[in-house]
Design an enzyme around this catalytic site. Sequence first.
Site, PDB file in Angstrom:
ATOM      1  N   GLY A  12       0.823  -1.206   0.000  1.00  0.00           N
ATOM      2  CA  GLY A  12       0.000   0.000   0.000  1.00  0.00           C
ATOM      3  C   GLY A  12       0.853   1.251   0.000  1.00  0.00           C
ATOM      4  O   GLY A  12       1.344   1.667   1.049  1.00  0.00           O
ATOM      5  N   ARG A  36      -1.195  -2.724  -5.275  1.00  0.00           N
ATOM      6  CA  ARG A  36      -2.081  -3.404  -6.230  1.00  0.00           C
ATOM      7  C   ARG A  36      -1.980  -2.798  -7.626  1.00  0.00           C
ATOM      8  O   ARG A  36      -2.025  -3.493  -8.625  1.00  0.00           O
ATOM      9  CB  ARG A  36      -3.532  -3.366  -5.730  1.00  0.00           C
ATOM     10  CG  ARG A  36      -3.807  -4.370  -4.624  1.00  0.00           C
ATOM     11  CD  ARG A  36      -5.276  -4.492  -4.310  1.00  0.00           C
ATOM     12  NE  ARG A  36      -5.850  -3.235  -3.847  1.00  0.00           N
ATOM     13  CZ  ARG A  36      -7.135  -3.071  -3.538  1.00  0.00           C
ATOM     14  NH1 ARG A  36      -7.975  -4.077  -3.648  1.00  0.00           N
ATOM     15  NH2 ARG A  36      -7.579  -1.897  -3.113  1.00  0.00           N
ATOM     16  N   ASN A 105      -6.679   2.336   9.878  1.00  0.00           N
ATOM     17  CA  ASN A 105      -7.654   2.690  10.915  1.00  0.00           C
ATOM     18  C   ASN A 105      -8.789   1.673  10.930  1.00  0.00           C
ATOM     19  O   ASN A 105      -9.934   1.992  10.618  1.00  0.00           O
ATOM     20  CB  ASN A 105      -8.221   4.099  10.661  1.00  0.00           C
ATOM     21  CG  ASN A 105      -7.390   5.171  11.316  1.00  0.00           C
ATOM     22  OD1 ASN A 105      -6.703   4.925  12.299  1.00  0.00           O
ATOM     23  ND2 ASN A 105      -7.432   6.373  10.773  1.00  0.00           N
ATOM     24  N   SER A 131      -0.405   7.098  14.283  1.00  0.00           N
ATOM     25  CA  SER A 131      -0.899   8.478  14.287  1.00  0.00           C
ATOM     26  C   SER A 131       0.227   9.469  14.047  1.00  0.00           C
ATOM     27  O   SER A 131       1.361   9.251  14.473  1.00  0.00           O
ATOM     28  CB  SER A 131      -1.575   8.806  15.624  1.00  0.00           C
ATOM     29  OG  SER A 131      -2.021  10.148  15.630  1.00  0.00           O
ATOM     30  N   GLY A 133      -0.154  11.573  10.943  1.00  0.00           N
ATOM     31  CA  GLY A 133      -0.295  12.059   9.581  1.00  0.00           C
ATOM     32  C   GLY A 133       0.941  11.732   8.755  1.00  0.00           C
ATOM     33  O   GLY A 133       1.815  10.964   9.163  1.00  0.00           O
ATOM     34  N   LYS A 186      -6.200   3.471  19.359  1.00  0.00           N
ATOM     35  CA  LYS A 186      -6.106   4.444  18.263  1.00  0.00           C
ATOM     36  C   LYS A 186      -7.464   5.098  18.007  1.00  0.00           C
ATOM     37  O   LYS A 186      -7.557   6.297  17.732  1.00  0.00           O
ATOM     38  CB  LYS A 186      -5.596   3.763  16.987  1.00  0.00           C
ATOM     39  CG  LYS A 186      -5.569   4.671  15.734  1.00  0.00           C
ATOM     40  CD  LYS A 186      -4.739   5.927  15.947  1.00  0.00           C
ATOM     41  CE  LYS A 186      -4.331   6.621  14.674  1.00  0.00           C
ATOM     42  NZ  LYS A 186      -5.356   6.890  13.685  1.00  0.00           N
ATOM     43  N   HIS A 189      -7.965   7.602  20.670  1.00  0.00           N
ATOM     44  CA  HIS A 189      -7.091   8.724  20.315  1.00  0.00           C
ATOM     45  C   HIS A 189      -7.784   9.621  19.293  1.00  0.00           C
ATOM     46  O   HIS A 189      -7.814  10.847  19.434  1.00  0.00           O
ATOM     47  CB  HIS A 189      -5.771   8.192  19.741  1.00  0.00           C
ATOM     48  CG  HIS A 189      -4.968   9.208  18.978  1.00  0.00           C
ATOM     49  ND1 HIS A 189      -5.283   9.589  17.684  1.00  0.00           N
ATOM     50  CD2 HIS A 189      -3.865   9.931  19.317  1.00  0.00           C
ATOM     51  CE1 HIS A 189      -4.428  10.499  17.268  1.00  0.00           C
ATOM     52  NE2 HIS A 189      -3.550  10.711  18.238  1.00  0.00           N
ATOM     53  N   ASN A 190      -8.343   9.034  18.256  1.00  0.00           N
ATOM     54  CA  ASN A 190      -8.997   9.834  17.221  1.00  0.00           C
ATOM     55  C   ASN A 190     -10.236  10.534  17.758  1.00  0.00           C
ATOM     56  O   ASN A 190     -10.531  11.668  17.380  1.00  0.00           O
ATOM     57  CB  ASN A 190      -9.374   8.948  16.033  1.00  0.00           C
ATOM     58  CG  ASN A 190      -8.190   8.617  15.151  1.00  0.00           C
ATOM     59  OD1 ASN A 190      -7.046   8.639  15.610  1.00  0.00           O
ATOM     60  ND2 ASN A 190      -8.435   8.312  13.899  1.00  0.00           N
ATOM     61  N   GLU A 193      -9.070  13.418  19.580  1.00  0.00           N
ATOM     62  CA  GLU A 193      -8.657  14.390  18.566  1.00  0.00           C
ATOM     63  C   GLU A 193      -9.868  15.195  18.068  1.00  0.00           C
ATOM     64  O   GLU A 193      -9.799  16.422  17.932  1.00  0.00           O
ATOM     65  CB  GLU A 193      -8.005  13.638  17.410  1.00  0.00           C
ATOM     66  CG  GLU A 193      -7.505  14.484  16.256  1.00  0.00           C
ATOM     67  CD  GLU A 193      -6.951  13.581  15.153  1.00  0.00           C
ATOM     68  OE1 GLU A 193      -7.402  13.749  14.003  1.00  0.00           O
ATOM     69  OE2 GLU A 193      -6.105  12.718  15.444  1.00  0.00           O
ATOM     70  N   ARG A 449     -40.073   5.529  35.267  1.00  0.00           N
ATOM     71  CA  ARG A 449     -39.945   4.226  34.609  1.00  0.00           C
ATOM     72  C   ARG A 449     -40.788   3.179  35.331  1.00  0.00           C
ATOM     73  O   ARG A 449     -41.415   2.314  34.711  1.00  0.00           O
ATOM     74  CB  ARG A 449     -38.480   3.786  34.563  1.00  0.00           C
ATOM     75  CG  ARG A 449     -37.588   4.672  33.702  1.00  0.00           C
ATOM     76  CD  ARG A 449     -36.126   4.195  33.702  1.00  0.00           C
ATOM     77  NE  ARG A 449     -35.985   2.967  32.916  1.00  0.00           N
ATOM     78  CZ  ARG A 449     -35.538   1.829  33.410  1.00  0.00           C
ATOM     79  NH1 ARG A 449     -35.208   1.735  34.691  1.00  0.00           N
ATOM     80  NH2 ARG A 449     -35.426   0.765  32.640  1.00  0.00           N
ATOM     81  N   HIS A 455     -40.670  -0.859  36.027  1.00  0.00           N
ATOM     82  CA  HIS A 455     -39.264  -1.237  35.841  1.00  0.00           C
ATOM     83  C   HIS A 455     -38.492  -1.360  37.147  1.00  0.00           C
ATOM     84  O   HIS A 455     -37.322  -1.722  37.124  1.00  0.00           O
ATOM     85  CB  HIS A 455     -38.578  -0.223  34.922  1.00  0.00           C
ATOM     86  CG  HIS A 455     -39.049  -0.287  33.501  1.00  0.00           C
ATOM     87  ND1 HIS A 455     -38.880  -1.410  32.728  1.00  0.00           N
ATOM     88  CD2 HIS A 455     -39.708   0.613  32.728  1.00  0.00           C
ATOM     89  CE1 HIS A 455     -39.394  -1.193  31.523  1.00  0.00           C
ATOM     90  NE2 HIS A 455     -39.902   0.024  31.504  1.00  0.00           N
ATOM     91  N   SER A 481     -41.552  -5.464  35.969  1.00  0.00           N
ATOM     92  CA  SER A 481     -40.823  -5.820  34.753  1.00  0.00           C
ATOM     93  C   SER A 481     -39.492  -6.465  35.116  1.00  0.00           C
ATOM     94  O   SER A 481     -38.933  -6.206  36.188  1.00  0.00           O
ATOM     95  CB  SER A 481     -40.591  -4.562  33.925  1.00  0.00           C
ATOM     96  OG  SER A 481     -39.696  -4.806  32.863  1.00  0.00           O
TER      97      SER A 481
END
Length: 486
Positions: A12, A36, A105, A131, A133, A186, A189-190, A193, A449, A455, A481
């Site tokens: 890739g 590819r 990702n 991470s 970029g 990750k 983390h994003n 971000e 509830r 409930h 319930s």
Amino acid sequence: MPDASCDIGLIGLAVMGQNLVLNMNDHGYKVAVFNRTVSKVDDFLANEAKGTEVVGTHSLEELCKLLKRPRRVMLMVKAGDTIDQMIDHLLPYLEAGDIVIDGGNSLFTDSNRRTKSLADKGILFIGTGVSGGEEGARRGPSIMPGGNPAAWPHVKDIFQAIAAKVDDGTPCCDWVGEDGAGHFVKMVHNGIEYGDMQLICEAYDLLQRGLGLTPDELHDVFAEWNKGELDSYLIEISSLIFAKKDEDGEPIVDKILDTAGQKGTGKWTVMSALDTGQPVTLIGESVFARCLSALKDERIEASKVLNGPAAKAVNPDRAAFIEDVRCALYCSKIISYAQGYMLLKAAAKENGWNLNMGGIALMWRGGCIIRSRFLGKIKAAFDTNPGLENLLLDSFFFSALNEYQPSWRKALVSAVELGVPTPAFSTALAFFDGYRTGRLPANLLQAQRDFFGAHTYERTDKPRGEFFHTNWTGRGGRVSSGTYNA
């Protein structure tokens, strides 16, 4: 048969893949590459990789024959089905003990599945977040590997060599945990971000609309902030963005359309928070803020008929207003990270992962998008108390929140009076006020509830775990319930 002299193969050759290859080459590792669209291989060798030790291949079979055993093959391709297809194509050329690394990702549940399915075939799998970029990939990213622990010793040297380093030389890369733990970390983390970026945008909006600051003035404010507690990559690049001029000399930031894109990792974080029952409200609001920004045409129409406050500076003291906004940004950032760590802790418990919370903060100290001085305080908190229940219970963080909250509240009052939307600032303060409150109004919610759905509820005068039902109208039955937690 080709000489098996390459240390690692990478598939890739988009920008991240290319830069990781060049980074590995710089650190003395011989890399075989494949894409590819094979013309990309030749183009890469003729340009960016010219003069390096990188070896180009035109088939997966050729790539695998060039690799030392155990073979290490890193995939830098689109997440999802493409990863599975590439692994299926690779398998005929691999043997027991070889290692497949997914550096994209990917959703952590996919990495859970791949770790197990490949282990059944004798192949070791690593799912790693990367991470930073394109610049980070080239000069030193933050790398968050998880998967099959047996694979880690075979990739540790390469990963830690190419990773970013903190001041004492410690690499921003260490083993995260089993199965999909690396990709989960990750993902969080994003998500953080997303939160950091939204908080910075809200600070910008408040300063611009509350004080009428120009981009040049905003550059000065953010550059000053970057010298103190808010020192971070995102504050730094924001200051540079404000200073950048278009070809006509006007600030380019003012010419950028206000519709934000997203690739899905923020949404995954929010979905995981809902699945584990964690109130990760700030990242949620940050995702929704991007969704709202995308409704550009509707917002323009709404602006013609929906009125807000008359625009005016609500605080003539410029320095005090800027400080209030800075405090709001800092306090909200603390809340965002605390919520992110709540999600990490819940996921670790649910999945049986042994996550090193302080180590994760260290991995984020350099190379990655959320790198900041602030992360050192998180590592210190977990070094002091590895079993820390919540970051807000650490003395550094609760002291900062207690000290700055008056300014935080003033900034939000100003935002309300100006009609400036601050969803992330606001939800952060709401979470803070909720978390510090010993008794919330959920007692009424439970009564509601029980009233309409039988409930049940727990009582303050009875031990936890005992459930009761009231016949509120006199017409209800004695049957309640079944209970469950969503």
